[in-house]
Design a protein around this motif. Structure first.
Motif, mmCIF file in Angstrom:
data_model
loop_
_atom_site.group_PDB
_atom_site.id
_atom_site.type_symbol
_atom_site.label_atom_id
_atom_site.label_comp_id
_atom_site.label_asym_id
_atom_site.label_seq_id
_atom_site.Cartn_x
_atom_site.Cartn_y
_atom_site.Cartn_z
ATOM 1 N N GLU A 106 0.823 -1.199 0.000
ATOM 2 C CA GLU A 106 0.000 0.000 0.000
ATOM 3 C C GLU A 106 0.861 1.255 0.000
ATOM 4 O OE1 GLU A 106 -2.732 -0.286 3.289
ATOM 5 O OE2 GLU A 106 -3.841 -1.932 2.332
ATOM 6 N N SER A 107 0.256 2.379 -0.365
ATOM 7 C CA SER A 107 0.955 3.657 -0.402
ATOM 8 C C SER A 107 1.696 3.900 0.906
ATOM 9 C CB SER A 107 -0.033 4.801 -0.656
ATOM 10 O OG SER A 107 -0.569 4.702 -1.960
ATOM 11 N N ARG A 108 2.947 4.352 0.769
ATOM 12 C CA ARG A 108 3.854 4.668 1.868
ATOM 13 C C ARG A 108 4.322 3.434 2.644
ATOM 14 N NH1 ARG A 108 1.924 9.111 5.535
ATOM 15 N NH2 ARG A 108 0.605 7.414 6.113
ATOM 16 N N GLY A 109 4.166 2.250 2.035
ATOM 17 C CA GLY A 109 4.707 1.038 2.630
ATOM 18 C C GLY A 109 6.193 0.902 2.327
ATOM 19 N N PHE A 110 6.849 -0.022 3.009
ATOM 20 C CA PHE A 110 8.298 -0.193 2.895
ATOM 21 C C PHE A 110 8.621 -1.687 2.863
ATOM 22 C CE2 PHE A 110 12.510 -0.871 4.557
ATOM 23 C CZ PHE A 110 13.266 0.224 4.187
ATOM 24 N N THR A 126 2.518 2.671 5.738
ATOM 25 C CA THR A 126 3.470 2.915 6.834
ATOM 26 C C THR A 126 3.919 1.635 7.530
ATOM 27 O OG1 THR A 126 1.882 3.377 8.618
ATOM 28 C CG2 THR A 126 2.581 5.255 7.230
ATOM 29 N N GLY A 127 3.583 0.477 6.977
ATOM 30 C CA GLY A 127 4.125 -0.779 7.476
ATOM 31 C C GLY A 127 5.514 -0.989 6.905
ATOM 32 N N MET A 128 6.352 -1.723 7.639
ATOM 33 C CA MET A 128 7.730 -1.963 7.194
ATOM 34 C C MET A 128 8.064 -3.443 7.340
ATOM 35 S SD MET A 128 11.335 -0.459 8.726
ATOM 36 C CE MET A 128 11.109 1.209 8.161
ATOM 37 N N LEU A 129 8.462 -4.036 6.214
ATOM 38 C CA LEU A 129 8.991 -5.393 6.209
ATOM 39 C C LEU A 129 10.504 -5.251 6.184
ATOM 40 C CD1 LEU A 129 8.368 -8.444 6.065
ATOM 41 C CD2 LEU A 129 8.509 -8.224 3.571
ATOM 42 N N GLY A 130 11.170 -5.726 7.220
ATOM 43 C CA GLY A 130 12.607 -5.516 7.378
ATOM 44 C C GLY A 130 13.444 -6.242 6.343
ATOM 45 N N ALA A 131 14.696 -5.823 6.253
ATOM 46 C CA ALA A 131 15.651 -6.421 5.317
ATOM 47 C C ALA A 131 15.747 -7.921 5.546
ATOM 48 C CB ALA A 131 17.022 -5.770 5.489
ATOM 49 N N GLY A 138 -0.498 -14.634 2.009
ATOM 50 C CA GLY A 138 -1.701 -14.238 2.719
ATOM 51 C C GLY A 138 -1.492 -13.429 3.992
ATOM 52 N N LYS A 139 -0.275 -13.212 4.424
ATOM 53 C CA LYS A 139 -0.020 -12.460 5.663
ATOM 54 C C LYS A 139 -0.018 -10.963 5.380
ATOM 55 C CE LYS A 139 0.630 -15.882 8.508
ATOM 56 N NZ LYS A 139 -0.210 -16.098 9.673
ATOM 57 N N THR A 140 -0.290 -10.172 6.427
ATOM 58 C CA THR A 140 -0.339 -8.715 6.297
ATOM 59 C C THR A 140 0.506 -8.050 7.372
ATOM 60 O OG1 THR A 140 -2.544 -8.738 5.319
ATOM 61 C CG2 THR A 140 -1.872 -6.689 6.381
ATOM 62 N N VAL A 141 1.369 -7.127 6.938
ATOM 63 C CA VAL A 141 2.074 -6.248 7.864
ATOM 64 C C VAL A 141 1.158 -5.047 8.091
ATOM 65 C CG1 VAL A 141 4.080 -4.751 8.213
ATOM 66 C CG2 VAL A 141 4.356 -6.958 7.032
ATOM 67 N N PRO A 142 0.633 -4.868 9.319
ATOM 68 C CA PRO A 142 -0.298 -3.762 9.571
ATOM 69 C C PRO A 142 0.378 -2.395 9.544
ATOM 70 C CG PRO A 142 -0.547 -5.495 11.214
ATOM 71 C CD PRO A 142 0.717 -5.784 10.456
ATOM 72 N N LEU A 146 6.705 -2.836 12.324
ATOM 73 C CA LEU A 146 7.896 -3.444 11.743
ATOM 74 C C LEU A 146 7.790 -4.947 11.927
ATOM 75 C CD1 LEU A 146 10.842 -3.567 10.676
ATOM 76 C CD2 LEU A 146 11.577 -3.214 13.062
ATOM 77 N N TRP A 147 7.944 -5.683 10.824
ATOM 78 C CA TRP A 147 7.994 -7.142 10.857
ATOM 79 C C TRP A 147 9.352 -7.573 10.330
ATOM 80 C CZ3 TRP A 147 3.330 -10.709 9.889
ATOM 81 C CH2 TRP A 147 2.222 -10.264 10.613
ATOM 82 N N THR A 148 9.943 -8.579 10.969
ATOM 83 C CA THR A 148 11.234 -9.101 10.543
ATOM 84 C C THR A 148 11.227 -10.619 10.656
ATOM 85 O OG1 THR A 148 12.201 -8.953 12.763
ATOM 86 C CG2 THR A 148 12.451 -7.025 11.333
ATOM 87 N N GLY A 149 12.265 -11.235 10.066
ATOM 88 C CA GLY A 149 12.466 -12.677 10.200
ATOM 89 C C GLY A 149 11.941 -13.472 9.030
ATOM 90 N N ARG A 150 12.223 -14.791 9.097
ATOM 91 C CA ARG A 150 11.804 -15.763 8.080
ATOM 92 C C ARG A 150 11.198 -16.964 8.778
ATOM 93 N NH1 ARG A 150 14.514 -15.887 2.627
ATOM 94 N NH2 ARG A 150 15.279 -13.812 2.363
ATOM 95 N N PRO A 151 9.904 -17.067 8.902
ATOM 96 C CA PRO A 151 8.893 -16.162 8.368
ATOM 97 C C PRO A 151 8.809 -14.868 9.194
ATOM 98 C CG PRO A 151 7.831 -17.881 9.635
ATOM 99 C CD PRO A 151 9.296 -18.212 9.597
#
Length: 187
Positions: A106-110, A126-131, A138-142, A146-151
């Motif tokens: 979505e707009s302004r996501g990372f 404004t959600g951020m999926l880390g490096a 099907g998952k969502t970063v709200p 900040l979400w990180t890791g595998r998964p």
């Protein structure tokens, strides 16, 4: 295409990429099929956007950084499988060597460097999926997380300064695209 020297822009299945004059497409980028790029967006060196099975949209002022791959999911032989485009909103940051497949940012996501976003997944505004993270199907970063890791899993809320820094990075890439546009024209 003379407007984007060194980039490969190809039609596929009767659909051609739609790229406005104000977008920057770096030499070495590959844009194929049903791809729409927004005004002021930038697609950097050696990116591949392959809209052969479903559409890809990159919103205004968004940037897809070097070496990233964007692909879609389409119907399978025999009629099975869902059509899953890639929709990238406005002012989105896609870090170097990210992989996006059949997802929505979505707009302004990372999306951080080397991160993977799978089919049906979403990074909200404004959600951020880390490096290096992997966002499963099907998952969502709200918003604002900040979400990180595998998964990928939630780590913490982002502060206002971190969210503002993402907007600053978008502005930085607008400036960098103008500089690199000049380099490409000189060569």
């Amino acid at each position: 295409m003379h407007e984007h020297p060194g980039a490969l822009i190809l039609a596929h299945g009767g659909r051609s990429p739609r790229i406005p004059p104000g977008a920057f497409i770096a030499p070495g980028a590959r844009i194929i099929g049903d791809v729409t790029i927004g005004e002021g967006a930038s697609i950097w060196y050696n990116c591949v956007l392959r809209g052969d099975l479903a559409p890809i949209e990159v919103g205004a002022r968004s940037n897809v950084q070097d070496g990233s791959v964007i692909h879609v999911e389409g119907p399978r032989k025999g009629g099975g499988g869902a059509i899953q485009p890639v929709i990238i909103g406005e002012d989105v940051l896609i870090g170097h060597m990210a992989l996006l497949h059949g997802c929505r940012i979505e707009s302004r996501g990372f999306v951080g460097m080397g991160a993977i976003v799978m089919d049906g997944a979403c990074v909200q505004s404004t959600g951020m999926l880390g490096a290096g993270a992997l966002l499963p199907p099907g998952k969502t970063v709200p918003e604002g997380e900040l979400w990180t890791g595998r998964p990928a899993r939630p780590r913490r809320a982002l502060g206002p300064q971190e969210i503002a820094a993402m907007a600053d990075q978008c502005d930085h890439y607008l400036e960098m695209a103008e500089h690199h546009r000049g380099l490409a024209a000189e060569s």
